[in-house]
Every structure is written in structure tokens, then in C-alpha cells.
Design a protein around this motif. Structure first.
Motif, PDB file in Angstrom:
ATOM      1  N   LYS A  24       0.832  -1.206   0.000  1.00  0.00           N
ATOM      2  CA  LYS A  24       0.000   0.000   0.000  1.00  0.00           C
ATOM      3  C   LYS A  24       0.867   1.256   0.000  1.00  0.00           C
ATOM      4  CE  LYS A  24      -3.448   2.492   2.667  1.00  0.00           C
ATOM      5  NZ  LYS A  24      -4.150   2.621   3.944  1.00  0.00           N
ATOM      6  N   SER A  47      -2.792  -1.173  -3.326  1.00  0.00           N
ATOM      7  CA  SER A  47      -3.562   0.044  -3.135  1.00  0.00           C
ATOM      8  C   SER A  47      -2.670   1.280  -3.232  1.00  0.00           C
ATOM      9  CB  SER A  47      -4.226   0.011  -1.746  1.00  0.00           C
ATOM     10  OG  SER A  47      -4.920   1.202  -1.492  1.00  0.00           O
ATOM     11  N   LYS A  69      -5.731  -3.109  -6.767  1.00  0.00           N
ATOM     12  CA  LYS A  69      -7.193  -3.209  -6.702  1.00  0.00           C
ATOM     13  C   LYS A  69      -7.845  -1.860  -6.404  1.00  0.00           C
ATOM     14  CE  LYS A  69      -7.064  -7.945  -5.008  1.00  0.00           C
ATOM     15  NZ  LYS A  69      -5.817  -8.304  -4.386  1.00  0.00           N
ATOM     16  N   HIS A  70      -7.038  -0.901  -5.921  1.00  0.00           N
ATOM     17  CA  HIS A  70      -7.620   0.383  -5.508  1.00  0.00           C
ATOM     18  C   HIS A  70      -6.718   1.562  -5.875  1.00  0.00           C
ATOM     19  CE1 HIS A  70      -9.776   3.335  -3.117  1.00  0.00           C
ATOM     20  NE2 HIS A  70      -8.618   3.704  -2.618  1.00  0.00           N
ATOM     21  N   GLY A  72      -6.938   5.660  -5.175  1.00  0.00           N
ATOM     22  CA  GLY A  72      -7.673   6.663  -4.420  1.00  0.00           C
ATOM     23  C   GLY A  72      -8.057   7.866  -5.252  1.00  0.00           C
ATOM     24  N   LEU A  92      -9.973  -3.634 -10.559  1.00  0.00           N
ATOM     25  CA  LEU A  92     -10.080  -2.355  -9.861  1.00  0.00           C
ATOM     26  C   LEU A  92     -11.445  -2.210  -9.199  1.00  0.00           C
ATOM     27  CD1 LEU A  92      -8.508   0.000 -12.535  1.00  0.00           C
ATOM     28  CD2 LEU A  92      -7.440  -0.781 -10.405  1.00  0.00           C
ATOM     29  N   ASP A  93     -11.460  -1.570  -8.026  1.00  0.00           N
ATOM     30  CA  ASP A  93     -12.728  -1.289  -7.361  1.00  0.00           C
ATOM     31  C   ASP A  93     -13.384  -0.064  -8.003  1.00  0.00           C
ATOM     32  OD1 ASP A  93     -11.380   0.943  -6.349  1.00  0.00           O
ATOM     33  OD2 ASP A  93     -11.265   0.165  -4.307  1.00  0.00           O
ATOM     34  N   GLU A  95     -14.122   3.001  -6.960  1.00  0.00           N
ATOM     35  CA  GLU A  95     -13.494   4.307  -6.791  1.00  0.00           C
ATOM     36  C   GLU A  95     -12.331   4.513  -7.773  1.00  0.00           C
ATOM     37  OE1 GLU A  95     -11.394   7.098  -3.367  1.00  0.00           O
ATOM     38  OE2 GLU A  95     -12.177   5.140  -2.796  1.00  0.00           O
ATOM     39  N   SER A  96     -11.658   3.428  -8.120  1.00  0.00           N
ATOM     40  CA  SER A  96     -10.513   3.515  -9.028  1.00  0.00           C
ATOM     41  C   SER A  96     -10.909   4.060 -10.393  1.00  0.00           C
ATOM     42  CB  SER A  96      -9.872   2.136  -9.201  1.00  0.00           C
ATOM     43  OG  SER A  96      -9.421   1.642  -7.962  1.00  0.00           O
TER      44      SER A  96
END
Length: 181
Positions: A24, A47, A69-70, A72, A92-93, A95-96
């Protein structure tokens, strides 16, 4: 993990090579590193926090590893010289995708996944068009289910995409659309 603001405001930092053990990158981690030209992100990174590369004016290219995966919020905001973002991740989630839609219009984005329905519904027309353009550049590399999603959107918005479709020498999207009919 590299903590929030760990390298923020390191005005003379030119290159950041992230260790393969890092999972991260925290929020604002490299914020305002005005001279940062290169960031090398390892496979295994999961992340990248909000505003992590915000105001990195000199950053030109970056590759998001498959393991991420993320992304911000506004992760590459005000990266004035950013010309290419390659997104290798297919997981990717939500928000990405919003973070990627915040990139300046001139930034060349390579992406190999489609925004989930929950994101797609909330994107404005311009950002939907941007993701379609991203997909068209990489059509040969997309999985069939991703091609199908983009093809469906293109069919529904044909007039908006005719100029873009005609600018690509590779006509595989047209062939794919024809097969789906």
C-alpha cells in the motif's frame, strides 16, 4: 506499507522505486514532489491512496501493476506532464474508475477492464466516452466479456463514436460488433 505523506513535499525527488514488499502507498505519499519524473510500482502493490502523486508536475508515464485493486481519489491530480497511464489491473474497485476519469483529457490511458455497472451508471457522458476511447486503443488485448460491454455501449451511442472508430487502423472492434449481431 508506505505511510501517508511519507515523501510528500520532497521537492528534489526525481525517481521513486517502490520495493516489491510494499502492498500500500498511503494518501499524499508523493504529493508535491514537483520534480518526480518516474515512479516504478511493483507487482504485489494492492492500493494507491488518494492524492498519492498529486502535483507531481514532471511525472510523465506510470504503469499500474496487475495486482492493484484500488486507486484513491485524484491520485494523479495536477500531474501536468502525465502523458501515459497503463493500467494492467483487471480487478479495480469502483473508486478507481472515478480516479481514472479525473485524468486530464490529453493523457493516454491504456486500460483492460470495463467499469462496473455501479460506476458506469454514475459517469457522465464525457467520461463514458473516455473509457470507450481507452478500450478502442487496446481492443485486441481485451477479454471478450469486456469487448461485449464496450461494444454494447458503442452500439447504443453510434453517432458519438463513428469519428473514433474511423481513426483506428485496426478494425477488430467493427468485426466484433458484426459478430454480435
Amino acid at each position: 506499507e508506505i505511510g501517508d505523506r511519507a515523501f510528500g513535499y520532497c521537492f528534489y525527488l526525481k525517481k521513486a522505486v517502490i520495493a516489491s514488499s510494499v502492498k500500500k502507498i498511503g494518501e499524499n505519499c508523493f504529493r508535491d514532489c514537483f520534480r518526480l519524473e518516474e515512479g516504478i510500482l511493483p507487482e504485489g502493490l494492492e492500493s494507491i491512496g488518494s492524492w498519492a502523486f498529486f502535483d507531481c508536475y514532471k511525472l510523465k508515464n506510470i504503469t499500474i501493476p496487475e495486482s492493484v485493486k484500488h486507486l484513491g481519489e485524484d491520485v494523479f491530480g495536477y500531474c501536468k506532464e502525465l502523458i501515459k497511464v497503463e493500467v494492467l489491473s483487471e480487478n479495480l474497485d469502483d473508486e478507481s474508475f472515478f480516479a481514472l476519469s479525473d485524468l486530464k483529457e490529453e493523457t493516454d490511458v491504456s486500460i483492460f477492464s470495463v467499469p462496473p455497472e455501479s460506476v458506469w451508471e454514475n459517469l457522465d457522458q464525457n467520461n463514458k466516452n473516455r473509457f470507450i476511447k481507452y478500450a478502442l486503443k487496446n481492443i485486441k488485448s481485451l477479454k471478450n466479456e469486456v469487448k461485449l460491454k464496450f461494444a454494447q455501449y458503442i452500439k447504443e451511442n453510434t453517432k458519438a463514436f463513428i469519428p473514433h472508430l474511423c481513426t483506428f487502423a485496426d478494425i477488430s472492434i467493427l468485426e466484433f460488433l458484426a459478430q454480435e449481431n
